[in-house]
Write a protein that holds these residues in place. Sequence first.
Motif, mmCIF file in Angstrom:
data_model
loop_
_atom_site.group_PDB
_atom_site.id
_atom_site.type_symbol
_atom_site.label_atom_id
_atom_site.label_comp_id
_atom_site.label_asym_id
_atom_site.label_seq_id
_atom_site.Cartn_x
_atom_site.Cartn_y
_atom_site.Cartn_z
ATOM 1 N N LYS A 76 15.375 4.325 -0.982
ATOM 2 C CA LYS A 76 14.913 5.116 0.163
ATOM 3 C C LYS A 76 13.466 5.548 -0.021
ATOM 4 O O LYS A 76 12.663 5.499 0.915
ATOM 5 C CB LYS A 76 15.813 6.341 0.369
ATOM 6 N N ILE A 80 10.327 4.771 2.406
ATOM 7 C CA ILE A 80 9.594 5.921 2.959
ATOM 8 C C ILE A 80 8.114 5.838 2.586
ATOM 9 O O ILE A 80 7.233 6.110 3.410
ATOM 10 C CB ILE A 80 10.243 7.238 2.492
ATOM 11 N N ARG A 166 14.462 2.371 15.022
ATOM 12 C CA ARG A 166 14.015 2.852 13.717
ATOM 13 C C ARG A 166 13.213 1.737 13.057
ATOM 14 O O ARG A 166 13.667 0.596 12.999
ATOM 15 C CB ARG A 166 15.215 3.224 12.844
ATOM 16 N N ARG A 173 7.699 10.171 9.801
ATOM 17 C CA ARG A 173 8.997 10.380 9.170
ATOM 18 C C ARG A 173 9.858 9.131 9.306
ATOM 19 O O ARG A 173 9.766 8.415 10.291
ATOM 20 C CB ARG A 173 9.717 11.557 9.818
ATOM 21 N N ASP A 175 14.032 7.806 8.273
ATOM 22 C CA ASP A 175 15.339 8.033 7.653
ATOM 23 C C ASP A 175 16.014 6.672 7.467
ATOM 24 O O ASP A 175 16.809 6.241 8.299
ATOM 25 C CB ASP A 175 16.187 8.945 8.536
ATOM 26 N N GLU A 177 18.568 3.765 6.158
ATOM 27 C CA GLU A 177 20.019 3.775 5.948
ATOM 28 C C GLU A 177 20.354 3.021 4.670
ATOM 29 O O GLU A 177 19.792 1.964 4.382
ATOM 30 C CB GLU A 177 20.718 3.132 7.143
#
Length: 249
Positions: A76, A80, A166, A173, A175, A177
Amino acid sequence: MKLAGKTDVGSVRPENQDDYRAGELNSDAAWGLVCDGMGGARGGREASVSACDVIEHIFHEQYAQCLPGDEERFLKRALINANRFVFQKASREEELAGMGTTAVCALVRGGSAFICHAGDSRAYLVRGGKLTQLTHDHSYVQELVDCGTITAEEAEHHPQKNIITRALGVDYRLDPEFTSLPVQKGDILLLCTDGLTNVLPKEKIEEIFTKGGFYDIPDRLVDAANAGGGPDNITALLLGVEPLEVKHG
């Protein structure tokens, strides 16, 4: 582990805005990444290449710190960090404004596969000739399916199928998965862009996996997608769960 991949511009698009990377981490571990860029003549290619560069660098420089149990945090964070890099680059350069990219990243080690993604590039498990989708599309059409507005069959040909909900680079930002699953010798992970899955039905992909050798499969998947019209860029990356053998296609 075995690795093989191919990317192709397809039969219609003027430029290939897909990119992929993969590598061996040790005799029992490997990683792979597929990105599908979007956002204008320069933007899509810039977004996918930049995201791949950032994530590849993180694997090279920081993987040693990814202890057992840290896989979700590590993957992640990689996505990011790539998201922030692409977003900031798009903010600085006017001709890149609005660019973004999907990403699906896999780490295979210790008898498990760990997958992190954003967008509609997919990961599949191929086991015993059967294809199982491991990722959930981040798209407007998938949201319609999830809430029961349309069926999965209707989604295949929906006119707004290309709207992504997404992606890396479109917002500061992100998020991503994450999912994980046990794997066994003989399993294959397929990471691919929608230029493959929008053209080839599941049954055709399964058929290709049952014929020919492992290292020939990416070429045969790309050839089949082009034979079906090749309306988009096409990328297929395979991670085969077999120790002590690595080859890049």
